[in-house]
Design a protein around this motif. Sequence first.
Motif, mmCIF file in Angstrom:
data_model
loop_
_atom_site.group_PDB
_atom_site.id
_atom_site.type_symbol
_atom_site.label_atom_id
_atom_site.label_comp_id
_atom_site.label_asym_id
_atom_site.label_seq_id
_atom_site.Cartn_x
_atom_site.Cartn_y
_atom_site.Cartn_z
ATOM 1 N N SER A 189 -2.258 -11.950 -3.114
ATOM 2 C CA SER A 189 -1.992 -10.993 -4.185
ATOM 3 C C SER A 189 -2.688 -11.453 -5.457
ATOM 4 O O SER A 189 -2.973 -12.639 -5.635
ATOM 5 C CB SER A 189 -0.484 -10.886 -4.443
ATOM 6 O OG SER A 189 0.183 -10.376 -3.319
ATOM 7 N N ARG A 202 -0.137 -0.563 -1.920
ATOM 8 C CA ARG A 202 -0.632 -1.936 -2.101
ATOM 9 C C ARG A 202 -0.893 -2.265 -3.562
ATOM 10 O O ARG A 202 -0.750 -3.403 -3.976
ATOM 11 C CB ARG A 202 -1.940 -2.158 -1.321
ATOM 12 C CG ARG A 202 -1.795 -2.259 0.176
ATOM 13 C CD ARG A 202 -3.014 -2.904 0.797
ATOM 14 N NE ARG A 202 -4.240 -2.207 0.471
ATOM 15 C CZ ARG A 202 -5.339 -2.794 -0.003
ATOM 16 N NH1 ARG A 202 -5.354 -4.087 -0.231
ATOM 17 N NH2 ARG A 202 -6.430 -2.080 -0.247
ATOM 18 N N ASN A 210 -1.694 -6.235 -3.893
ATOM 19 C CA ASN A 210 -1.082 -7.005 -2.820
ATOM 20 C C ASN A 210 -1.841 -6.817 -1.512
ATOM 21 O O ASN A 210 -2.563 -5.838 -1.336
ATOM 22 C CB ASN A 210 0.377 -6.571 -2.630
ATOM 23 C CG ASN A 210 1.217 -6.830 -3.860
ATOM 24 O OD1 ASN A 210 1.011 -7.791 -4.598
ATOM 25 N ND2 ASN A 210 2.185 -5.955 -4.098
ATOM 26 N N ARG A 211 -1.650 -7.783 -0.601
ATOM 27 C CA ARG A 211 -2.265 -7.714 0.746
ATOM 28 C C ARG A 211 -3.753 -7.390 0.625
ATOM 29 O O ARG A 211 -4.257 -6.453 1.254
ATOM 30 C CB ARG A 211 -1.544 -6.690 1.601
ATOM 31 C CG ARG A 211 -0.063 -6.974 1.750
ATOM 32 C CD ARG A 211 0.596 -6.100 2.798
ATOM 33 N NE ARG A 211 0.413 -4.686 2.584
ATOM 34 C CZ ARG A 211 1.123 -3.945 1.756
ATOM 35 N NH1 ARG A 211 2.070 -4.512 1.026
ATOM 36 N NH2 ARG A 211 0.911 -2.644 1.635
ATOM 37 N N GLU A 266 -7.716 -7.281 0.938
ATOM 38 C CA GLU A 266 -8.608 -7.274 2.099
ATOM 39 C C GLU A 266 -10.035 -7.497 1.627
ATOM 40 O O GLU A 266 -10.357 -7.233 0.464
ATOM 41 C CB GLU A 266 -8.507 -5.913 2.801
ATOM 42 C CG GLU A 266 -7.102 -5.536 3.211
ATOM 43 C CD GLU A 266 -6.987 -4.067 3.582
ATOM 44 O OE1 GLU A 266 -7.967 -3.314 3.381
ATOM 45 O OE2 GLU A 266 -5.909 -3.666 4.072
ATOM 46 N N ASP A 312 -11.688 -4.977 -0.502
ATOM 47 C CA ASP A 312 -11.287 -4.829 -1.901
ATOM 48 C C ASP A 312 -12.209 -5.589 -2.848
ATOM 49 O O ASP A 312 -12.050 -5.520 -4.068
ATOM 50 C CB ASP A 312 -9.851 -5.326 -2.101
ATOM 51 C CG ASP A 312 -8.838 -4.491 -1.336
ATOM 52 O OD1 ASP A 312 -7.935 -5.096 -0.711
ATOM 53 O OD2 ASP A 312 -8.943 -3.252 -1.360
#
Length: 129
Positions: A17, A69, A86-87, A89, A92
């Motif tokens: 995060s 997210r 958050n979470r 990848e 991103d």
Amino acid sequence: QVQLAESGGRWVRPGDSLRLSCVTSGRTFGWSVMGWFRQAAGKDGDREFIAAMSRTGGDTSYARSMKGRFTISRDNAKNTVYLQMNRLEPEDTAVYYCAAMARRYNLGSWSDASRYDYWGQGTQVTVSS
């Protein structure tokens, strides 16, 4: 004039995060909507909309793919708008920008980058293992 300065971008691992900050200065009440956008390297065209919030905080808008997210929030006492991610990848990975809209257009147009009058310099977020 409204000046915007993003911070908080860095390298993180998938699943981590990160919270980005956007500090406003100058005419700190000179905006009606604050948005977050991103642009990945090598991707031409408009910056990708993430989320936006009214200055009063009563309304928010999210890109469908980001909702759940990413969360936008603000602290008026600090003249700061945040983007909690958050979470994360690898997809991103991008330069993240905050932008301010002086005139409040209807919520349906908040995803349109051309509606925003002021932009920060961007902060790099890299997600990789």
